[in-house]
Design an enzyme around this catalytic site. Structure first.
Site, PDB file in Angstrom:
ATOM      1  N   VAL A  12       0.806  -1.237   0.000  1.00 56.08           N
ATOM      2  CA  VAL A  12       0.000   0.000   0.000  1.00 56.08           C
ATOM      3  C   VAL A  12       0.833   1.279   0.000  1.00 56.08           C
ATOM      4  O   VAL A  12       0.570   2.211  -0.771  1.00 56.08           O
ATOM      5  CB  VAL A  12      -0.999   0.065   1.186  1.00 56.08           C
ATOM      6  CG1 VAL A  12      -2.183  -0.828   0.919  1.00 56.08           C
ATOM      7  CG2 VAL A  12      -0.347  -0.268   2.507  1.00 56.08           C
ATOM      8  N   SER A 128       4.666   9.941   7.190  1.00 54.00           N
ATOM      9  CA  SER A 128       3.462   9.803   8.001  1.00 54.00           C
ATOM     10  C   SER A 128       2.237  10.175   7.197  1.00 54.00           C
ATOM     11  O   SER A 128       2.282  11.040   6.336  1.00 54.00           O
ATOM     12  CB  SER A 128       3.535  10.680   9.243  1.00 54.00           C
ATOM     13  OG  SER A 128       2.343  10.511   9.995  1.00 54.00           O
ATOM     14  N   LYS A 182      10.198  10.871  13.359  1.00 51.31           N
ATOM     15  CA  LYS A 182       8.960  10.139  13.009  1.00 51.31           C
ATOM     16  C   LYS A 182       8.489   9.290  14.192  1.00 51.31           C
ATOM     17  O   LYS A 182       7.298   9.195  14.477  1.00 51.31           O
ATOM     18  CB  LYS A 182       9.206   9.250  11.788  1.00 51.31           C
ATOM     19  CG  LYS A 182       8.117   8.205  11.516  1.00 51.31           C
ATOM     20  CD  LYS A 182       6.823   8.820  11.025  1.00 51.31           C
ATOM     21  CE  LYS A 182       5.583   7.958  11.138  1.00 51.31           C
ATOM     22  NZ  LYS A 182       5.568   6.683  10.521  1.00 51.31           N
ATOM     23  N   ASN A 186       4.918   9.553  16.308  1.00 54.70           N
ATOM     24  CA  ASN A 186       3.992   8.479  16.650  1.00 54.70           C
ATOM     25  C   ASN A 186       3.736   8.415  18.151  1.00 54.70           C
ATOM     26  O   ASN A 186       2.619   8.126  18.578  1.00 54.70           O
ATOM     27  CB  ASN A 186       4.519   7.136  16.136  1.00 54.70           C
ATOM     28  CG  ASN A 186       4.379   7.016  14.630  1.00 54.70           C
ATOM     29  OD1 ASN A 186       4.321   8.026  13.935  1.00 54.70           O
ATOM     30  ND2 ASN A 186       4.346   5.807  14.119  1.00 54.70           N
TER      31      ASN A 186
HETATM   32  P1  NDP Z   1       4.332  -3.933   4.465  1.00 50.59           P
HETATM   33  O1  NDP Z   1       4.993  -3.413   5.671  1.00 50.59           O
HETATM   34  O2  NDP Z   1       3.142  -4.804   4.620  1.00 50.59           O
HETATM   35  O3  NDP Z   1       5.431  -4.701   3.591  1.00 50.59           O
HETATM   36  C1  NDP Z   1       5.096  -5.375   2.409  1.00 50.59           C
HETATM   37  C2  NDP Z   1       6.131  -5.116   1.352  1.00 50.59           C
HETATM   38  O4  NDP Z   1       7.425  -5.532   1.811  1.00 50.59           O
HETATM   39  C3  NDP Z   1       5.840  -5.881   0.101  1.00 50.59           C
HETATM   40  O5  NDP Z   1       6.203  -5.105  -1.011  1.00 50.59           O
HETATM   41  C4  NDP Z   1       6.748  -7.087   0.262  1.00 50.59           C
HETATM   42  O6  NDP Z   1       7.075  -7.703  -0.959  1.00 50.59           O
HETATM   43  C5  NDP Z   1       7.957  -6.441   0.843  1.00 50.59           C
HETATM   44  N1  NDP Z   1       8.857  -7.369   1.490  1.00 50.59           N
HETATM   45  C6  NDP Z   1       8.678  -8.023   2.653  1.00 50.59           C
HETATM   46  N2  NDP Z   1       9.739  -8.793   2.926  1.00 50.59           N
HETATM   47  C7  NDP Z   1      10.611  -8.632   1.920  1.00 50.59           C
HETATM   48  C8  NDP Z   1      11.897  -9.144   1.638  1.00 50.59           C
HETATM   49  N3  NDP Z   1      12.516  -9.984   2.484  1.00 50.59           N
HETATM   50  N4  NDP Z   1      12.509  -8.768   0.495  1.00 50.59           N
HETATM   51  C9  NDP Z   1      11.896  -7.919  -0.341  1.00 50.59           C
HETATM   52  N5  NDP Z   1      10.696  -7.383  -0.128  1.00 50.59           N
HETATM   53  C10 NDP Z   1      10.055  -7.740   0.996  1.00 50.59           C
HETATM   54  O7  NDP Z   1       3.951  -2.740   3.468  1.00 50.59           O
HETATM   55  P2  NDP Z   1       3.344  -1.277   3.755  1.00 50.59           P
HETATM   56  O8  NDP Z   1       3.145  -0.691   2.411  1.00 50.59           O
HETATM   57  O9  NDP Z   1       2.222  -1.300   4.715  1.00 50.59           O
HETATM   58  O10 NDP Z   1       4.539  -0.528   4.468  1.00 50.59           O
HETATM   59  C11 NDP Z   1       5.803  -0.345   3.873  1.00 50.59           C
HETATM   60  C12 NDP Z   1       6.712   0.337   4.863  1.00 50.59           C
HETATM   61  O11 NDP Z   1       6.171   1.608   5.173  1.00 50.59           O
HETATM   62  C13 NDP Z   1       6.833  -0.407   6.199  1.00 50.59           C
HETATM   63  O12 NDP Z   1       8.139  -0.247   6.681  1.00 50.59           O
HETATM   64  C14 NDP Z   1       5.855   0.314   7.081  1.00 50.59           C
HETATM   65  O13 NDP Z   1       6.199   0.211   8.442  1.00 50.59           O
HETATM   66  C15 NDP Z   1       5.997   1.728   6.578  1.00 50.59           C
HETATM   67  N6  NDP Z   1       4.860   2.601   6.813  1.00 50.59           N
HETATM   68  C16 NDP Z   1       3.591   2.138   6.720  1.00 50.59           C
HETATM   69  C17 NDP Z   1       2.520   2.987   6.958  1.00 50.59           C
HETATM   70  C18 NDP Z   1       1.141   2.465   6.811  1.00 50.59           C
HETATM   71  O14 NDP Z   1       0.216   3.233   7.125  1.00 50.59           O
HETATM   72  N7  NDP Z   1       0.929   1.241   6.342  1.00 50.59           N
HETATM   73  C19 NDP Z   1       2.709   4.397   7.280  1.00 50.59           C
HETATM   74  C20 NDP Z   1       4.081   4.811   7.254  1.00 50.59           C
HETATM   75  C21 NDP Z   1       5.098   3.931   7.044  1.00 50.59           C
HETATM   76  P3  NDP Z   1       6.173  -8.928  -1.506  1.00 50.59           P
HETATM   77  O15 NDP Z   1       5.048  -8.286  -2.239  1.00 50.59           O
HETATM   78  O16 NDP Z   1       7.101  -9.650  -2.425  1.00 50.59           O
HETATM   79  O17 NDP Z   1       5.740  -9.742  -0.345  1.00 50.59           O
END
Ligand code: NDP
Length: 476
Positions: A12, A128, A182, A186
């Site tokens: 996302v 954020s 950041k 939070n």
């Molecule tokens: P997620 O934290 O759910 O992570 C999923 C993504 O990480 C997918 O693209 C997945 O790839 C990839 N991934 C996981 N493990 C690996 C790996 N070992 N090697 C390569 N790719 C990997 O996604 P979000 O979009 O929710 O968040 C992304 C980042 O942003 C996180 O660090 C999160 O903490 C941060 N964040 C999130 C917010 C939110 O509201 N959700 C707000 C602000 C920051 P695949 O598709 O191949 O599984």
């Protein structure tokens, strides 16, 4: 190579940030470990702008203009290290790796130092605003070097939220400063949410208002000093009725709050940098306590007060008092957050503009509020302000609110409504303004059982009393 920036990790957050860059006219290379995500981004949103999809890391890197700007948006922790290890061998000195995930700032410091040795810039960046913010304009908190910011900052500023024409993005400071700030954001968010929840509880149980009435009260508050995104969404939640049962939505949600961990990090780190943040700590502990259903079940039979919470209350008056108590407690929590940033900046050698932090939180992020403009003004008037509580405007407002604040805490205590946020904030306010604290007695106790020594109020030096002997005093 045609892309101004590349985003790897298209869940996302990454997907929406990539779209945001593209919608702002940048060509964006996109990559994801599982290629299906890359394909679905192009299928669904490819028409929004210029994307260069890549399935192989080498193709992704080859698509980037130099210096390359490569943004990682994957799960924080091990996955971020795995992605860094995968891509860095493909990069050249001068390239910039941006980590927009929720990394712990110590990890960011470690990664920045390691990549710096290879001549690669590492920009740990707080983002954020959740998924909507990522798409429409988040608040962005980049750390890293000044040089990296010069090559990257304008793009981040462009895709960030804007308030009064100003971007909600600024260079926070070197290495982990962005992720640190950041994290504190939070932590403040936790405190803010806890205070709002306490206000709701008081309005409901001590002032006898229904959720729908409280929604109206919050809407009214949202036109005053409390104007903020969190108050706005709280009003919407409280006005919402569960479709299935017809009950207020808030009544059908299980009362065990969860946490993803950044609040806990804030409190752990606050202890490390010796920054007292009781407002944030109480909020983190309140969530934790709510989730301990077994403790709560075991304690349910404990005795409460004989007098019901609402007894003898002038409800309208209480509503106004709660508004003032909420605002005063909010000032205190934010003051603690800023002091924590200040303490860390000293410890880690970050040159952080405290007013600019307030500026970039006015839009895009969860704690966005008009109030942050006031914090910005406070630091503009005095960049070395020791605490926000000492700012002329805030100290006047606290002075005006304090009688109401005390009355609310008294009502809460008498009515058995737990208000750890309000109470801890008031205690902090009173402790800071006290002429004398009972810490003197604690120093004496420490000297008594552990010969830990003490200072005197009337003479220089370090002293110890022979407590187990003749009680004579020695200058150490
Ligand atoms: P997620 O934290 O759910 O992570 C999923 C993504 O990480 C997918 O693209 C997945 O790839 C990839 N991934 C996981 N493990 C690996 C790996 N070992 N090697 C390569 N790719 C990997 O996604 P979000 O979009 O929710 O968040 C992304 C980042 O942003 C996180 O660090 C999160 O903490 C941060 N964040 C999130 C917010 C939110 O509201 N959700 C707000 C602000 C920051 P695949 O598709 O191949 O599984």
């Amino acid at each position: 190579s045609t892309a101004s920036i590349g985003v790897t990790g298209l869940a996302v957050m990454g997907r929406n940030l990539a779209r945001n860059f593209a919608r702002n006219g940048y060509t964006v290379a996109v990559h994801n470990r599982t290629p299906a995500r890359t394909r679905s981004l192009i299928e669904e949103f490819g028409h929004e702008g210029s994307f260069v999809p890549a399935e192989k890391p080498a193709d992704f890197v080859a698509a980037l203009e130099r210096p390359r700007r490569l943004m990682i948006m994957v799960k924080a922790g091990g996955p971020t290290d795995a992605v860094i290890d995968e891509f860095v061998p493909l990069l050249d000195p001068g390239d910039i790796v941006i980590d927009g995930g929720n990394a712990h700032f110590e990890d960011t410091r470690r990664r920045e130092a390691a990549l710096r040795e290879q001549g690669i810039h590492f920009v740990g960046t707080g983002v954020s605003g959740g998924e909507e913010g990522a798409l429409h304009g988040p608040s962005i908190m980049p750390g890293g070097s000044v040089e990296a910011y010069a090559a990257l900052g304008p793009m981040l500023e462009k895709i960030s939220a804007h308030v009064d024409g100003e971007p909600c993005c600024t260079h926070i400071g070197s290495d982990g400063a962005g992720h640190f700030v950041k994290m504190v954001h939070n932590g403040i968010e936790y405190a803010d949410m806890q205070l709002i929840a306490e206000a709701y509880d008081l309005l409901r149980r001590a002032a006898g208002r229904t959720p729908a009435q409280i929604a109206d009260i919050f809407r009214r508050w949202n036109t005053g000093v409390l104007d903020s995104y969190l108050i706005e969404i709280t009003a919407e939640i409280l006005a919402h009725t569960d479709g299935e049962t017809g009950k207020p939505f808030v009544d059908i949600v299980a009362d065990a709050a969860e946490q993803k961990g950044t609040g806990r990090w804030t409190v752990q780190t606050a202890l490390d940098v010796a920054a007292p943040v009781p407002g944030i700590a109480e909020a983190v502990f309140a969530r934790s306590l709510s989730g301990h259903t077994e403790l709560r079940a075991a304690a349910r039979q404990l005795t409460g007060p004989q007098v019901p919470a609402a007894a003898g209350q002038d409800a309208d008056r209480l509503v106004d008092q709660v508004e003032q108590a909420l605002y005063a407690s909010k000032i205190v929590s934010y003051a603690q957050g800023w002091n924590m940033i200040q303490a860390a900046a000293e410890q880690f050698g970050w040159d952080i503009d405290l007013g600019a932090v307030a500026k970039i939180w006015r839009g895009g992020c969860i704690i966005r509020a008009g109030f942050l403009g006031e914090i910005r003004s406070a630091y503009a008037a005095d960049p070395a302000l020791p605490t926000l509580l000492a700012d002329e405007r805030f100290s006047r407002q606290l002075g005006e609110a304090q009688d109401a604040w005390r009355a609310v805490v008294t009502t809460a205590v008498q009515g058995s409504i737990p208000t750890p946020g309000f109470s801890a904030s008031l205690a902090y306010y009173d402790a800071l303004r006290a002429d004398r604290l009972p810490a003197a007695l604690i120093q004496a106790q420490r000297d008594f059982f552990g010969a830990h020594t003490y200072q005197r109020v009337d003479r220089e030096g370090t002293f110890h009393t022979e407590w187990s002997g003749d009680r004579s005093e020695t200058l150490m």
